[in-house]
Design an enzyme around this catalytic site. Structure first.
Site, PDB file in Angstrom:
ATOM      1  N   GLU A  26       0.820  -1.221   0.000  1.00 35.37           N
ATOM      2  CA  GLU A  26       0.000   0.000   0.000  1.00 35.37           C
ATOM      3  C   GLU A  26       0.849   1.264   0.000  1.00 35.37           C
ATOM      4  O   GLU A  26       2.046   1.235   0.312  1.00 35.37           O
ATOM      5  CB  GLU A  26      -0.967  -0.004   1.179  1.00 35.37           C
ATOM      6  CG  GLU A  26      -0.269  -0.161   2.508  1.00 35.37           C
ATOM      7  CD  GLU A  26      -0.793   0.790   3.553  1.00 35.37           C
ATOM      8  OE1 GLU A  26      -1.192   1.922   3.221  1.00 35.37           O
ATOM      9  OE2 GLU A  26      -0.760   0.406   4.732  1.00 35.37           O
ATOM     10  N   LYS A 159      -2.831  -1.366  14.563  1.00 37.40           N
ATOM     11  CA  LYS A 159      -1.999  -0.355  15.210  1.00 37.40           C
ATOM     12  C   LYS A 159      -2.332  -0.199  16.695  1.00 37.40           C
ATOM     13  O   LYS A 159      -3.493  -0.160  17.088  1.00 37.40           O
ATOM     14  CB  LYS A 159      -2.149   0.978  14.474  1.00 37.40           C
ATOM     15  CG  LYS A 159      -1.463   0.958  13.120  1.00 37.40           C
ATOM     16  CD  LYS A 159      -1.342   2.344  12.583  1.00 37.40           C
ATOM     17  CE  LYS A 159      -1.528   2.406  11.089  1.00 37.40           C
ATOM     18  NZ  LYS A 159      -2.659   1.706  10.539  1.00 37.40           N
TER      19      LYS A 159
HETATM   20  N1  PSU Z   1       0.458   0.496   8.324  1.00 34.88           N
HETATM   21  C1  PSU Z   1       1.478   1.260   8.781  1.00 34.88           C
HETATM   22  N2  PSU Z   1       1.331   2.617   8.701  1.00 34.88           N
HETATM   23  C2  PSU Z   1       0.201   3.205   8.182  1.00 34.88           C
HETATM   24  C3  PSU Z   1      -0.863   2.378   7.708  1.00 34.88           C
HETATM   25  C4  PSU Z   1      -0.679   1.016   7.808  1.00 34.88           C
HETATM   26  O1  PSU Z   1       2.494   0.756   9.256  1.00 34.88           O
HETATM   27  O2  PSU Z   1       0.119   4.446   8.128  1.00 34.88           O
HETATM   28  C5  PSU Z   1      -2.125   3.025   7.149  1.00 34.88           C
HETATM   29  C6  PSU Z   1      -2.930   2.043   6.299  1.00 34.88           C
HETATM   30  O3  PSU Z   1      -3.096   2.617   5.030  1.00 34.88           O
HETATM   31  C7  PSU Z   1      -4.257   1.915   7.022  1.00 34.88           C
HETATM   32  C8  PSU Z   1      -4.394   3.281   7.610  1.00 34.88           C
HETATM   33  O4  PSU Z   1      -5.309   1.574   6.152  1.00 34.88           O
HETATM   34  O5  PSU Z   1      -3.073   3.488   8.141  1.00 34.88           O
HETATM   35  C9  PSU Z   1      -5.490   3.353   8.659  1.00 34.88           C
HETATM   36  O6  PSU Z   1      -6.086   4.616   8.611  1.00 34.88           O
HETATM   37  P1  PSU Z   1      -7.490   4.891   9.370  1.00 34.88           P
HETATM   38  O7  PSU Z   1      -7.206   4.612  10.800  1.00 34.88           O
HETATM   39  O8  PSU Z   1      -7.809   6.337   9.085  1.00 34.88           O
HETATM   40  O9  PSU Z   1      -8.498   3.967   8.752  1.00 34.88           O
END
Ligand code: PSU
Ligand code: MN
Length: 302
Positions: A26, A159
């Protein structure tokens, strides 16, 4: 989607046509998750890691209204250099970027959607989104997208800034199969464990590939392959939790909600840990790319 809007690179196109292993990567982790210039280095490193295992990397982003499945060197550099100049597109936002000829980094939900349309079964990221802490009802569309798209995502759990117990419960509700790769616990991104038990542990890429084949023979959707951060790069749980609490308080004070929240929290942690969270993020993402490539290779003879 018209074929003109979704364009695989020549390398990815021929790999897919010949049924060779391909791993999607991604672009939001690069544009919004990591600071310049480490993000470019990580973007290149993830691709190199996939190649080292004998698979073809397909970094996905929307560039000037075209959904690219596999970026060339200049496009990858543009994503990293422009960073938040690229929009952050979830699955629902893709159509807007495509129709308006805009550029957007793809989150896990958008990348999984495009990978599935392109015929790519395995996707590696750092950590998926999930249920945010507190009562604001912020739940990443990564979860609902995983429920419907036929793709296996390799991730260091979700996360640590999130509400992990709720995230694990929601994955179960949505029918997303979660496999602990070499672990009995749901990983917490920067740390290897969360105390949340996983029912299914797998220890080899071949075993994962056999389970994926069985899952998809049942016409089920997404699978989360939960791969803990490498031991030597993992952070101390107490220290990172204190920094997360501080980051969340700062976000609340500044009323940061919605899409900017995750990037804000990650950037805050990078400063608070003197860059150690970035080093851990890099290490776990590289490890996920390696496992993803091994699974993709195993799938070609499953
Ligand atoms: N993995 C990482 N760092 C990131 C992400 C994933 O190590 O920044 C990103 C991915 O694109 C994931 C997003 O979909 O963070 C989540 O964002 P949100 O919490 O707004 O859905
Ligand atoms: Mn959100």
């Amino acid at each position: 989607m018209s074929s003109a809007a979704l364009v695989p690179s020549e390398e990815v196109r021929s790999a897919l046509a010949e049924r060779r292993a391909v791993v999607a990567l991604e672009s939001t982790i690069l544009a919004h998750g990591l600071p310049w210039p480490e993000n470019l280095d990580v973007g290149r490193g993830l691709e190199a890691e996939v190649r080292a295992q004998g698979a073809v990397p397909a970094t996905i982003a929307v560039v000037d209204g075209v959904a690219r499945i596999g970026l060339d060197a200049a496009q990858l550099e543009r994503v990293a250099r422009e960073g938040s100049g690229f929009a952050k597109a979830g699955a629902a936002d893709l159509a807007v970027a495509l129709a308006r000829g805009r550029s957007a980094a793809t989150t896990v939900s958008a990348t999984a959607t495009l990978a599935a349309r392109a015929g790519i079964a395995v996707f590696a990221t750092g950590g998926i989104g999930g249920v945010h802490r507190g009562d604001a009802g912020d739940v990443s569309s990564d979860l609902t997208t995983l429920a419907r798209e036929r793709v296996a995502v390799v991730s260091a759990g979700a996360k640590a800034i999130l509400d992990l117990p709720r995230t694990v419960e929601l994955l179960e509700t949505l029918g997303v199969l979660v496999l602990g790769f070499g672990t009995d616990e749901f990983p917490a991104f920067y740390t290897r464990g969360s105390g949340l038990a996983l029912e299914h542990r797998v220890d080899t890429p071949d075993e994962v590939a056999r389970i994926l084949a069985a899952h998809w023979a049942l016409e089920r959707g997404g699978v989360l392959i939960a791969n803990p951060c490498p031991r030597e790069a993992a952070l101390d749980a107490g220290a990172i939790e204190a920094a997360i609490a501080e980051a969340l308080a700062e976000a609340a004070a500044r009323r940061i909600v919605g899409k900017p929240l995750t990037p804000f929290l990650l950037a805050h942690l990078a400063r608070a840990t003197g860059g150690r969270s970035v080093a851990a993020n890099r290490a776990l993402a590289l490890s996920n790319a390696r496992v993803g490539a091994q699974v993709a290779v195993a799938l070609t003879h499953a």
